[in-house]
Design a protein around this motif. Structure first.
Motif, mmCIF file in Angstrom:
data_model
loop_
_atom_site.group_PDB
_atom_site.id
_atom_site.type_symbol
_atom_site.label_atom_id
_atom_site.label_comp_id
_atom_site.label_asym_id
_atom_site.label_seq_id
_atom_site.Cartn_x
_atom_site.Cartn_y
_atom_site.Cartn_z
ATOM 1 N N ILE A 184 25.548 -44.173 14.321
ATOM 2 C CA ILE A 184 24.456 -43.723 13.447
ATOM 3 C C ILE A 184 25.029 -42.732 12.436
ATOM 4 C CG2 ILE A 184 22.188 -42.628 13.334
ATOM 5 C CD1 ILE A 184 21.753 -43.347 16.251
ATOM 6 N N LEU A 185 24.595 -42.869 11.201
ATOM 7 C CA LEU A 185 24.997 -41.968 10.122
ATOM 8 C C LEU A 185 23.775 -41.601 9.291
ATOM 9 C CD1 LEU A 185 28.280 -43.445 8.581
ATOM 10 C CD2 LEU A 185 27.966 -41.097 9.325
ATOM 11 N N GLY A 186 23.897 -40.539 8.516
ATOM 12 C CA GLY A 186 22.815 -40.176 7.607
ATOM 13 C C GLY A 186 23.345 -39.509 6.367
ATOM 14 N N VAL A 189 33.021 -40.036 7.956
ATOM 15 C CA VAL A 189 34.010 -39.779 8.998
ATOM 16 C C VAL A 189 33.352 -40.141 10.313
ATOM 17 C CG1 VAL A 189 35.554 -38.079 10.043
ATOM 18 C CG2 VAL A 189 34.846 -37.815 7.652
ATOM 19 N N THR A 190 33.991 -40.942 11.139
ATOM 20 C CA THR A 190 33.410 -41.325 12.425
ATOM 21 C C THR A 190 34.406 -41.078 13.541
ATOM 22 O OG1 THR A 190 34.182 -43.626 12.222
ATOM 23 C CG2 THR A 190 31.999 -43.111 11.324
ATOM 24 N N GLY A 191 33.894 -41.062 14.762
ATOM 25 C CA GLY A 191 34.765 -41.010 15.930
ATOM 26 C C GLY A 191 35.331 -39.653 16.289
ATOM 27 N N LEU A 192 34.694 -38.551 15.846
ATOM 28 C CA LEU A 192 35.108 -37.221 16.305
ATOM 29 C C LEU A 192 34.478 -37.004 17.680
ATOM 30 C CD1 LEU A 192 34.539 -35.165 13.015
ATOM 31 C CD2 LEU A 192 36.469 -36.638 13.641
ATOM 32 N N SER A 239 29.737 -38.072 13.711
ATOM 33 C CA SER A 239 30.032 -38.673 12.411
ATOM 34 C C SER A 239 29.594 -37.709 11.316
ATOM 35 C CB SER A 239 29.295 -40.004 12.246
ATOM 36 O OG SER A 239 29.677 -40.932 13.237
ATOM 37 N N MET A 240 30.241 -37.795 10.173
ATOM 38 C CA MET A 240 29.848 -37.002 9.009
ATOM 39 C C MET A 240 29.637 -37.937 7.831
ATOM 40 S SD MET A 240 32.322 -33.639 9.089
ATOM 41 C CE MET A 240 32.550 -32.661 10.580
ATOM 42 N N GLY A 241 28.431 -37.946 7.300
ATOM 43 C CA GLY A 241 28.127 -38.734 6.120
ATOM 44 C C GLY A 241 28.222 -37.887 4.872
ATOM 45 N N ILE A 242 29.012 -38.330 3.910
ATOM 46 C CA ILE A 242 29.209 -37.595 2.660
ATOM 47 C C ILE A 242 28.643 -38.421 1.523
ATOM 48 C CG2 ILE A 242 30.903 -36.532 1.108
ATOM 49 C CD1 ILE A 242 32.864 -36.552 3.525
ATOM 50 N N ALA A 243 27.740 -37.835 0.749
ATOM 51 C CA ALA A 243 27.194 -38.484 -0.447
ATOM 52 C C ALA A 243 27.521 -37.611 -1.642
ATOM 53 C CB ALA A 243 25.680 -38.662 -0.323
ATOM 54 N N ALA A 244 27.975 -38.235 -2.733
ATOM 55 C CA ALA A 244 28.408 -37.456 -3.894
ATOM 56 C C ALA A 244 28.035 -38.175 -5.180
ATOM 57 C CB ALA A 244 29.920 -37.216 -3.840
ATOM 58 N N ARG A 247 39.151 -35.607 8.361
ATOM 59 C CA ARG A 247 39.778 -36.278 9.508
ATOM 60 C C ARG A 247 41.163 -35.690 9.787
ATOM 61 N NH1 ARG A 247 39.402 -38.969 14.148
ATOM 62 N NH2 ARG A 247 37.744 -40.258 13.294
ATOM 63 N N GLU A 248 41.954 -35.437 8.748
ATOM 64 C CA GLU A 248 43.283 -34.849 8.929
ATOM 65 C C GLU A 248 43.192 -33.451 9.543
ATOM 66 O OE1 GLU A 248 45.257 -34.926 5.155
ATOM 67 O OE2 GLU A 248 45.153 -37.119 4.979
ATOM 68 N N GLU A 249 42.206 -32.668 9.109
ATOM 69 C CA GLU A 249 42.041 -31.324 9.665
ATOM 70 C C GLU A 249 41.635 -31.398 11.140
ATOM 71 O OE1 GLU A 249 42.816 -28.498 8.398
ATOM 72 O OE2 GLU A 249 43.314 -29.207 6.384
ATOM 73 N N TYR A 250 40.798 -32.373 11.481
ATOM 74 C CA TYR A 250 40.398 -32.574 12.877
ATOM 75 C C TYR A 250 41.616 -32.897 13.731
ATOM 76 C CZ TYR A 250 38.440 -35.059 16.938
ATOM 77 O OH TYR A 250 38.145 -35.492 18.211
ATOM 78 N N ASP A 251 42.421 -33.837 13.270
ATOM 79 C CA ASP A 251 43.616 -34.226 14.021
ATOM 80 C C ASP A 251 44.576 -33.049 14.188
ATOM 81 O OD1 ASP A 251 42.626 -36.809 14.224
ATOM 82 O OD2 ASP A 251 43.769 -37.552 12.504
ATOM 83 N N GLU A 252 44.731 -32.240 13.105
ATOM 84 C CA GLU A 252 45.620 -31.089 13.169
ATOM 85 C C GLU A 252 45.099 -30.040 14.120
ATOM 86 O OE1 GLU A 252 47.243 -27.257 12.499
ATOM 87 O OE2 GLU A 252 45.212 -27.750 11.876
ATOM 88 N N LEU A 253 43.782 -29.785 14.101
ATOM 89 C CA LEU A 253 43.194 -28.795 14.987
ATOM 90 C C LEU A 253 43.352 -29.213 16.435
ATOM 91 C CD1 LEU A 253 41.484 -26.269 15.574
ATOM 92 C CD2 LEU A 253 39.436 -27.676 15.188
#
Length: 488
Positions: free
Chosen positions: A429-431, A274-277, A453-458, A474-480
């Motif tokens: 930058i991400l990690g 997720v980027t751009g918060l 940004s949030m880097g998710i590895a699974a 991202r949807e929760e960010y937009d809603e908040l």
């Protein structure tokens, strides 16, 4: 040759094909850098400065040592790949996913840098990408961030905010006396809390009926809930209560629930991000909800993960994470030996809370209890025990702690203004933090130049679609944001 520090050896022994102890990071660029200049910077600012980046891990007479690589060559560590010129961020995600599954070559020093070109570079998409891969035995995540930033030219105001536990003016005796006084006061706090809670308890118990029996059964099946119930009546900074709470989580909690998927983890991994918060927007939202930036970011992960679990038709229960806490303040003066100076603590993330204010309050309370407990030092001692124990014992201790949690969650403050690699501005930058034992995922929150940004590895077998979790966050960010701030 130099013996490997026990705190670093822990991570070397934890390596396994299904979960590599490698810290992965990505920088991306809107313009393609001069890669010859980047190569020269890597040699000058990393290889020539830090001896461990020229040394390999070897076992000599039963002792793990750092040994100078007799065949050291920068070409063993820097590779150049291309995606053909029409690739986008999703193609880059596929590339990063594939690389995360590949172990580092132990015949050479434990690090690699990938130069990835051939990205589209239009409509906000990057033109090129640099992926770094450093083994955890070389350094912890905070030190690796510093290492990568040392490659870049930064302005004075770009330096990240100081994190970690600062040095104390107290000596050992002073700390012990202070803790003793604190514990004495906290005993009074617990007794007072229990006494207050007990007043009128019989009438309340009679009115609970069947629910009381079910709650009691749940407490017996989940012992940590009993501890939480006791410590919950005390203040958030009660050292004794928080120590009891932390110890119970390490010792009594069971294996993590299958929130994301069932089955053993495999070799193949998947990444998303997720980027751009915007930090400024998050701070503005925080003023509305009387919450910190960290409260909001953790709450976003909680809400996104809650939605994900519900979509999977799984039971929504709190998800415990391991959170790294640096035991030394972060600054830009890296120690020459690098190494690991942190401990992991267990954070029980609340899930299923729909009200934003209630969720942020609960996040803040649980974080405060961790900060006001000696859990970090307790776990650091466990880490040392793992390193110094026979390998079979160490693996068992590692799995005992790690398998109680979903994965590793970390929040890293990066530069607050743009940085430049070999004269080219870094766009983002991400990690990704490594997972241990059978953990299926990890999340790294990283702030840079006014954006988060949030880097998710699974694990691909247990959670094949981390991109869906990224979309939900991202949807929760937009809603908040839309519900908290007036529209223009």
């Amino acid at each position: 040759m130099q013996p490997i520090n026990p705190a670093d050896l822990t991570w070397l022994n934890m390596d396994r094909p299904t979960n590599l102890m490698v810290v992965n990071g990505v920088m991306w660029f809107n313009e393609e850098p001069d890669w010859d200049a980047v190569r020269a910077v890597i040699k000058e600012r990393l290889v020539d400065r830090f001896a461990v980046l020229r040394r390999r891990a070897v076992r000599a007479d039963g002792v793990w040592m750092w040994e100078d690589d007799p065949d050291f060559d920068l070409d063993h560590h820097i590779r150049h790949d291309t995606l053909g010129g029409s690739a986008d961020f999703e193609d880059a995600q596929e590339y990063v996913s594939g690389r995360m599954s590949q172990p580092l070559n132990r015949d050479h020093p434990l690090w690699e840098v990938d130069i990835l070109t051939g990205l589209r570079g239009r409509k906000g998409q990057p033109k090129a990408l640099l992926m770094s891969r450093f083994h955890h035995a070389v350094a912890d995540g905070i030190r690796i961030v510093q290492l990568l930033l040392s490659l870049c030219d930064v302005t004075e105001d770009a330096t990240p905010a100081q994190v970690g536990r600062g040095p104390s003016d107290q000596g050992t005796v002073g700390k012990a006396l202070g803790m003793s006084k604190k514990l004495a006061g906290d005993v009074v706090d617990i007794v007072g809390g229990v006494g207050t809670t007990a007043v009128g308890a019989p009438s309340r118990i009679l009115s609970l009926g069947r629910g009381a029996f079910e709650d009691g059964l749940d407490l017996s099946l989940t012992p940590t809930r009993l501890t939480d119930a006791l410590t919950g009546i005390t203040s958030d900074d009660n050292l004794l209560a928080n120590t009891l709470r932390s110890t119970s989580r390490l010792a009594l909690s069971g294996r993590r629930p299958d929130l994301t998927g069932e089955g053993p983890v495999g070799v193949e991994k998947r990444v998303s991000w997720v980027t751009g918060l915007e930090v400024a927007v998050i701070k503005e939202v925080g003023r509305v909800h009387k919450a910190t930036v960290n409260d909001i970011l953790v709450a976003l992960v909680s809400r996104g993960l809650t939605q994900y679990v519900q979509e999977q038709d799984r039971r929504v229960v709190d998800a415990s994470w391991l959170i790294p806490i640096s035991l030394k303040p972060m600054d830009m003066n890296l120690p020459p030996e690098l190494g690991n100076h942190f401990a992991m603590v267990v954070f029980p993330m609340p899930l299923g809370i729909e009200d934003w204010d209630e969720l942020m309050t609960e996040v803040r309370s649980r974080m405060a209890r961790i900060k006001n407990s000696p859990e970090a030092m307790m776990v650091y001692g466990v880490q040392r025990a793992i390193a110094e124990a026979p390998q079979t014992v160490g693996v068992g201790l590692t799995e005992f702690v790690a398998n109680k949690t979903l994965g590793v969650l970390t929040n890293v403050p990066g530069p607050r203004s743009p940085v430049y690699l070999a004269g080219t501005q870094v766009a983002g930058i991400l990690g990704w933090v490594p997972s241990a034992a059978d953990q299926p995922m990890g999340i790294c929150i990283f702030s840079y130049n006014g954006s988060v940004s949030m880097g998710i590895a699974a694990d691909a077998q247990v959670m094949p679609d981390p991109g869906r979790l990224a979309d939900l966050i991202r949807e929760e960010y937009d809603e908040l944001v839309s519900s908290s701030l007036p529209s223009d």
